[in-house]
Enzyme design. Structure first.
Site, PDB file in Angstrom:
ATOM      1  N   PRO A  60       0.818  -1.205   0.000  1.00 20.18           N
ATOM      2  CA  PRO A  60       0.000   0.000   0.000  1.00 20.18           C
ATOM      3  C   PRO A  60       0.854   1.259   0.000  1.00 20.18           C
ATOM      4  O   PRO A  60       1.899   1.303   0.650  1.00 20.18           O
ATOM      5  CB  PRO A  60      -0.771  -0.109   1.322  1.00 20.18           C
ATOM      6  N   ARG A  76      -0.922   4.794  -1.096  1.00 20.55           N
ATOM      7  CA  ARG A  76      -1.939   5.810  -0.856  1.00 20.55           C
ATOM      8  C   ARG A  76      -2.676   5.605   0.461  1.00 20.55           C
ATOM      9  O   ARG A  76      -2.918   6.550   1.206  1.00 20.55           O
ATOM     10  CB  ARG A  76      -2.952   5.756  -2.008  1.00 20.55           C
ATOM     11  N   TYR A  78      -4.745  13.729 -13.700  1.00 20.72           N
ATOM     12  CA  TYR A  78      -5.827  12.731 -13.629  1.00 20.72           C
ATOM     13  C   TYR A  78      -7.206  13.358 -13.468  1.00 20.72           C
ATOM     14  O   TYR A  78      -8.193  12.626 -13.311  1.00 20.72           O
ATOM     15  CB  TYR A  78      -5.628  11.804 -12.422  1.00 20.72           C
ATOM     16  N   CYS A  85       2.516  28.299 -16.284  1.00 18.71           N
ATOM     17  CA  CYS A  85       2.015  28.713 -17.597  1.00 18.71           C
ATOM     18  C   CYS A  85       1.453  27.532 -18.374  1.00 18.71           C
ATOM     19  O   CYS A  85       2.034  27.086 -19.374  1.00 18.71           O
ATOM     20  CB  CYS A  85       3.127  29.378 -18.376  1.00 18.71           C
ATOM     21  N   GLU A  86       0.375  27.003 -17.912  1.00 23.06           N
ATOM     22  CA  GLU A  86      -0.338  25.894 -18.557  1.00 23.06           C
ATOM     23  C   GLU A  86      -1.802  26.054 -18.175  1.00 23.06           C
ATOM     24  O   GLU A  86      -2.104  26.281 -16.996  1.00 23.06           O
ATOM     25  CB  GLU A  86       0.114  24.533 -17.988  1.00 23.06           C
ATOM     26  N   TYR A 105       1.611  10.634  -3.691  1.00 25.96           N
ATOM     27  CA  TYR A 105       1.807  11.109  -5.064  1.00 25.96           C
ATOM     28  C   TYR A 105       1.699  12.625  -5.158  1.00 25.96           C
ATOM     29  O   TYR A 105       1.308  13.163  -6.192  1.00 25.96           O
ATOM     30  CB  TYR A 105       0.822  10.413  -6.030  1.00 25.96           C
TER      31      TYR A 105
HETATM   32  N1  LLP Z   1       2.654  -1.705  -6.078  1.00 25.83           N
HETATM   33  C1  LLP Z   1       2.840  -1.459  -7.383  1.00 25.83           C
HETATM   34  C2  LLP Z   1       3.460  -2.482  -8.219  1.00 25.83           C
HETATM   35  C3  LLP Z   1       2.412  -0.230  -7.919  1.00 25.83           C
HETATM   36  O1  LLP Z   1       2.584   0.002  -9.213  1.00 25.83           O
HETATM   37  C4  LLP Z   1       1.808   0.729  -7.086  1.00 25.83           C
HETATM   38  C5  LLP Z   1       1.373   2.019  -7.608  1.00 25.83           C
HETATM   39  C6  LLP Z   1       1.654   0.433  -5.713  1.00 25.83           C
HETATM   40  C7  LLP Z   1       2.083  -0.808  -5.253  1.00 25.83           C
HETATM   41  C8  LLP Z   1       1.036   1.380  -4.735  1.00 25.83           C
HETATM   42  O2  LLP Z   1      -0.281   1.641  -5.049  1.00 25.83           O
HETATM   43  P1  LLP Z   1      -1.256   2.434  -4.030  1.00 25.83           P
HETATM   44  O3  LLP Z   1      -1.443   1.574  -2.817  1.00 25.83           O
HETATM   45  O4  LLP Z   1      -0.596   3.712  -3.697  1.00 25.83           O
HETATM   46  O5  LLP Z   1      -2.502   2.619  -4.799  1.00 25.83           O
HETATM   47  N2  LLP Z   1       0.286   8.692  -9.386  1.00 25.83           N
HETATM   48  C9  LLP Z   1      -1.002   8.043  -9.300  1.00 25.83           C
HETATM   49  C10 LLP Z   1      -0.909   6.670  -8.706  1.00 25.83           C
HETATM   50  C11 LLP Z   1       0.066   5.765  -9.450  1.00 25.83           C
HETATM   51  C12 LLP Z   1       0.165   4.401  -8.819  1.00 25.83           C
HETATM   52  C13 LLP Z   1       1.285   3.624  -9.431  1.00 25.83           C
HETATM   53  N3  LLP Z   1       1.515   2.356  -8.835  1.00 25.83           N
HETATM   54  C14 LLP Z   1      -1.946   8.941  -8.495  1.00 25.83           C
HETATM   55  O6  LLP Z   1      -1.527  10.017  -8.059  1.00 25.83           O
HETATM   56  O7  LLP Z   1      -3.115   8.613  -8.334  1.00 25.83           O
END
Ligand code: LLP
Length: 435
Positions: free
Chosen positions: A287, A289, A329, A358-359, A387
């Site tokens: 995890p 997020r 997103y 500037c976007e 993130y």
């Molecule tokens: N494991 C792998 C292999 C991953 O690719 C990711 C996230 C995670 C774990 C962690 O995922 P989480 O628990 O945080 O959902 N930048 C995007 C999110 C990209 C996630 C990429 N991979 C955003 O701001 O929503």
């Protein structure tokens, strides 16, 4: 979309933000006090929220406590990593850079898992030297490369094959990773073939399987579906004599940004545990997020109120380079004044909150009721712990923000604001080409 009319710090956030006489506090510290001391924009994190999220996730699994490997890509600040590691967690990394950070944060190598579709030979060597727990391997050629390197180093690499289960997690396309069309993971047929040929890879010890189907997932059903799909690979692998012991379910647990109702850790555990028991595997979770998302906020100062074509813009000193999620997103982040507006929350004032970049995409929030505001007021952007800082850039010559950790009544800077010198630190004017 209707403008937000909620009173700011809403009940449903599992976070440690509250108002004291109308003024926003992170744990016991006035947010305005931190902003005054270190300037804006500034990321602020709550120690307690973070620790509580690790605890809640672990507790949900009871005796089947998984190895929790916090995803460094969500927040790579060294103090945050150290704190997570202190809670007994490991780290999920995707590059040699993150491996370096994991080591600097004091993470035992035995708790590091390494994913990424494009691991370079030097990164593989670095990880083998460190003795990480396992590589999450995403293709047959990568498996061959790791095997060769391990053999040359006279060692064996522990590997979990990352399976692409072809399951749709019903989240944003950019963060969907478990459908067959994405670049991630190995299809089941290929994985079974690789496991049958395990003897061809003397440099590899296959320890289990990995699956990560996406991020910000609010329902357990896609996880369950993914486990069902990888079960076949697990059984076939075991049938040919590969003792697959571990199942890494990846990350992806969703959080509340606005009005989502994501599964609780208990509901998640209740959904997946029967299958985990049935398959007799030990569980790893990655995890990001869920642990840090709601533990962080970005505080910015209002520079100008600008009117155009009946629209009112609140121009603030944080931009898409500081928090790219809304621009990239279309993500929603709650925005609220740090100090209660004297005129009340809901009076006069629906704004688009925009940054200085500037976007046209540099919009942090659209159509928000923020009351009557004057330049100089502080705004808090919630749910920015994951993130946020990891995706910052120097675009438009902007300095990356400072970061602060709050614990009870105390707080400390955990990342200095960048300086102008940082902007040119790595640039070179070659005298041989330019006089
Ligand atoms: N494991 C792998 C292999 C991953 O690719 C990711 C996230 C995670 C774990 C962690 O995922 P989480 O628990 O945080 O959902 N930048 C995007 C999110 C990209 C996630 C990429 N991979 C955003 O701001 O929503």
């Amino acid at each position: 979309m209707a403008p937000t009319t909620e009173h700011p710090v809403t009940m449903y956030y599992p976070h440690d933000l509250h108002r004291r006489h109308g003024d926003l506090c992170c744990e016991q510290v006035l947010v305005a006090r931190i902003a005054k001391a270190v300037g804006t924009p500034v990321y602020i994190y709550s120690y307690k929220t973070l620790v509580e999220h690790v605890r809640r996730l672990r507790a949900a699994f009871g005796a089947h406590a998984p190895l929790i490997c916090f995803s460094v890509k969500a927040n790579g600040n060294l103090a945050i990593l150290r704190l997570v590691v202190q809670q007994g967690a490991g780290l999920d990394i995707v590059s040699g850079g993150e491996l370096y950070k994991a080591q600097q944060a004091g993470c035992p190598a035995s708790r590091i898992v390494f994913a990424s579709v494009g691991k370079r030979p030097d990164e593989i060597r670095h990880a083998l030297t460190a003795g990480i727990f396992c590589f999450n391997v995403e293709s047959a050629p990568e498996l061959a490369a790791i095997n060769d390197i391990a053999r040359r180093m006279r060692t064996t690499a522990r590997v979990a094959l990352r399976i692409n289960p072809d399951v749709d997690a019903h989240t944003h396309t950019y963060i969907t990773t478990g459908v067959a069309e994405t670049k991630f993971g190995i299809d089941r047929v290929t994985a079974i073939t690789l496991l049958r040929r395990h003897a061809d890879y003397p440099g590899i010890r296959f320890i289990g399987l990995h699956v990560h189907i996406g991020s910000q997932i609010s329902d357990s059903a896609p996880f369950v579906k993914a486990i069902r799909r990888v079960a076949e690979v697990l059984e076939q692998g075991r049938a040919v004599g590969v003792p697959l012991e571990w199942l890494n379910l990846g990350g992806g647990l969703g959080i509340i940004y606005k009005d989502e109702r994501p599964q609780t850790p208990q509901a998640f555990a209740a959904a997946v545990l029967p299958l985990i028991r049935q398959l007799q595997v030990r569980l790893i979770l990655e995890p990001g997020r869920f642990i840090i998302g709601n533990a962080g906020l970005l505080v910015t100062e209002l520079l100008y109120i600008k009117q155009a074509r009946g629209k009112r813009f609140a121009v603030v000193d944080a931009g898409m380079n500081d928090l790219i999620r809304p621009a990239l997103y279309g993500a929603y982040h709650e925005v609220m004044p740090v100090t209660a507006p004297v005129t009340g929350w809901h009076r006069a004032g629906v704004y688009d909150v925009v940054g200085p970049v500037c976007e046209s995409a540099d919009v942090l929030a659209r159509r928000r009721s923020l009351g009557v505001m004057e330049p100089g007021v502080l705004l808090a952007i919630l749910g920015a712990g994951a993130y946020g800082s990891t995706m910052t850039s120097n675009y438009n010559g902007r300095l990356r923000p400072a970061e602060v950790l709050v614990r009870g009544r105390r707080w400390a800077v955990i990342r200095q604001r960048e300086t102008l010198k940082d902007l040119i630190r790595h640039d070179v004017i070659p005298r041989s080409l330019i006089r």
